[in-house]
Design an enzyme around this catalytic site. Structure first.
Site: not given
Ligand code: TXD
Length: 315
Positions: A9-10, A12, A14, A33, A95, A120, A151, A175
């Site tokens: 995952g690259a 926000q 990542g 990604d 997810n 999540n 927090r 969480h």
């Molecule tokens: O405390 C915690 N655990 C939480 C977690 C805190 C904040 C955010 N939380 C969760 O992390 C949020 O609800 C998301 O489920 C994840 C990732 O959050 P982010 O803000 O990084 O999401 P983005 O920016 O949408 O990045 C997700 C990336 C995106 O670039 C997609 O192209 C990629 O995931 N993606 C994948 N990568 C690899 N393989 C697959 N199948 C795939 N599907 C989407």
């Protein structure tokens, strides 16, 4: 020997993980990604940022799991984030499918990795990853408690005008909205919190901590928190890579600890070179004990919804 961290995952979080790891020169980084351009673009940009300060770290971007092989640490943020008005649980269907795909992609290429799940709904996703991958539960943890504790600590520091370094606290359990900030296990400059803050203000801060993610999502409108989640993920990875044996609140597999079995939930764990070296059992009493049980039961309810979506989770 330089360590290798693969970020699945690259987005926000990542991208921020990659940048923080580079600044700390913690390990070489593979940004993976499905959006290959995103991974490659961020890897190239961060690589060029290392020229500014002379950091010695290599980064690549890819959509090929072969490039992630033999990783020491894998941090998973693959998935969709919440939109305003959504709960963390609303992300389950989408997810869960993604984490199954990720487990398939890394279980044979990095069988010895320490895996930190961030996606999540965290408590279910980390448990699902452990089941789908078959990795030891000692090598699969979830990042949430450090963020939630951060927090809580921040809100307390603002209210009491005390530097965060002087505040020791813990947020345990799932969480989600039932997470359990632990005022009885919170000290401010080594003094018990309850002697320094009135009950009503404390309750307001606990509620704000529980809704900390939603508060940021409302401001951002698109996407969710990523700086603090990434900082928390890096603290876990660093404790593993450098064998710091830090005691950190993480989603870990309970096998009887705290009276619960076969469930992941936020508890204090020691993270060292073997992954989860120990689950620390602190004494829970009264409201904290009750709230902890409520939180675990909320995770169990979500797990049964997940198992309806994918019966493989019942195996
Ligand atoms: O405390 C915690 N655990 C939480 C977690 C805190 C904040 C955010 N939380 C969760 O992390 C949020 O609800 C998301 O489920 C994840 C990732 O959050 P982010 O803000 O990084 O999401 P983005 O920016 O949408 O990045 C997700 C990336 C995106 O670039 C997609 O192209 C990629 O995931 N993606 C994948 N990568 C690899 N393989 C697959 N199948 C795939 N599907 C989407």
């Amino acid at each position: 020997m330089k360590k290798k961290i693969s970020l699945i995952g690259a987005g926000q979080i990542g991208g921020t993980l990659a940048h923080l790891i580079s600044i700390k020169e913690l390990a070489d980084v593979v940004l993976f990604d499905v959006a290959e351009g995103l991974a490659k673009g961020k890897a190239l940009d961060i690589s060029q940022s290392t020229s500014v300060d002379g950091y010695n770290v290599n980064l690549i971007g890819t959509n090929n799991y072969d490039d992630t092989k033999n990783s020491d640490v894998i941090i998973i943020t693959a998935g969709v984030p919440r939109k305003p008005g959504m709960t963390r649980d609303d992300l389950l269907g989408t997810n869960l499918k993604i984490i199954k795909e990720v487990a398939k992609g890394i279980k044979n290429t990095s069988p010895n990795a320490f895996v930190i799940c961030i996606t999540n709904p965290l408590d279910i996703i980390v448990m699902a990853f452990q089941k789908y991958s078959g990795f030891s539960s000692k090598k699969v943890v979830g990042m949430a408690g450090i963020l939630d504790s951060a927090r809580f600590k921040y809100f307390l520091s603002q209210e009491l005008s005390i530097p965060v370094k002087k505040i020791n606290t813990l947020v345990l359990g799932g969480h989600g909205d039932t997470m359990v900030p632990m005022p009885n296990h919170t000290t401010i400059d080594s003094k018990p919190l309850k002697k320094l803050i009135d009950e009503k203000k404390l309750e307001q801060i606990i509620e704000r901590t529980r809704k900390g993610g939603a508060e940021i999502i409302k401001f951002l409108e698109k996407g969710s928190a990523f700086y603090a989640p990434a900082a928390a993920g890096v603290e876990m990875a660093e404790s593993y890579i450098k064998n710091l044996r830090k005691e950190l609140p993480c989603a870990a597999y309970l096998n009887g600890e705290y009276g619960f079995r076969d469930i992941y939930a936020g508890v204090p764990v020691i993270i060292g070179k073997n992954g989860v070296e120990k689950i620390v059992e602190i004494k829970l009493e009264g409201k904290e004990k009750e709230n902890f049980a409520t939180s675990i039961n909320a995770v169990k309810d979500l797990l049964s919804s997940a198992t309806k979506l994918d019966p493989d989770l019942a195996k």
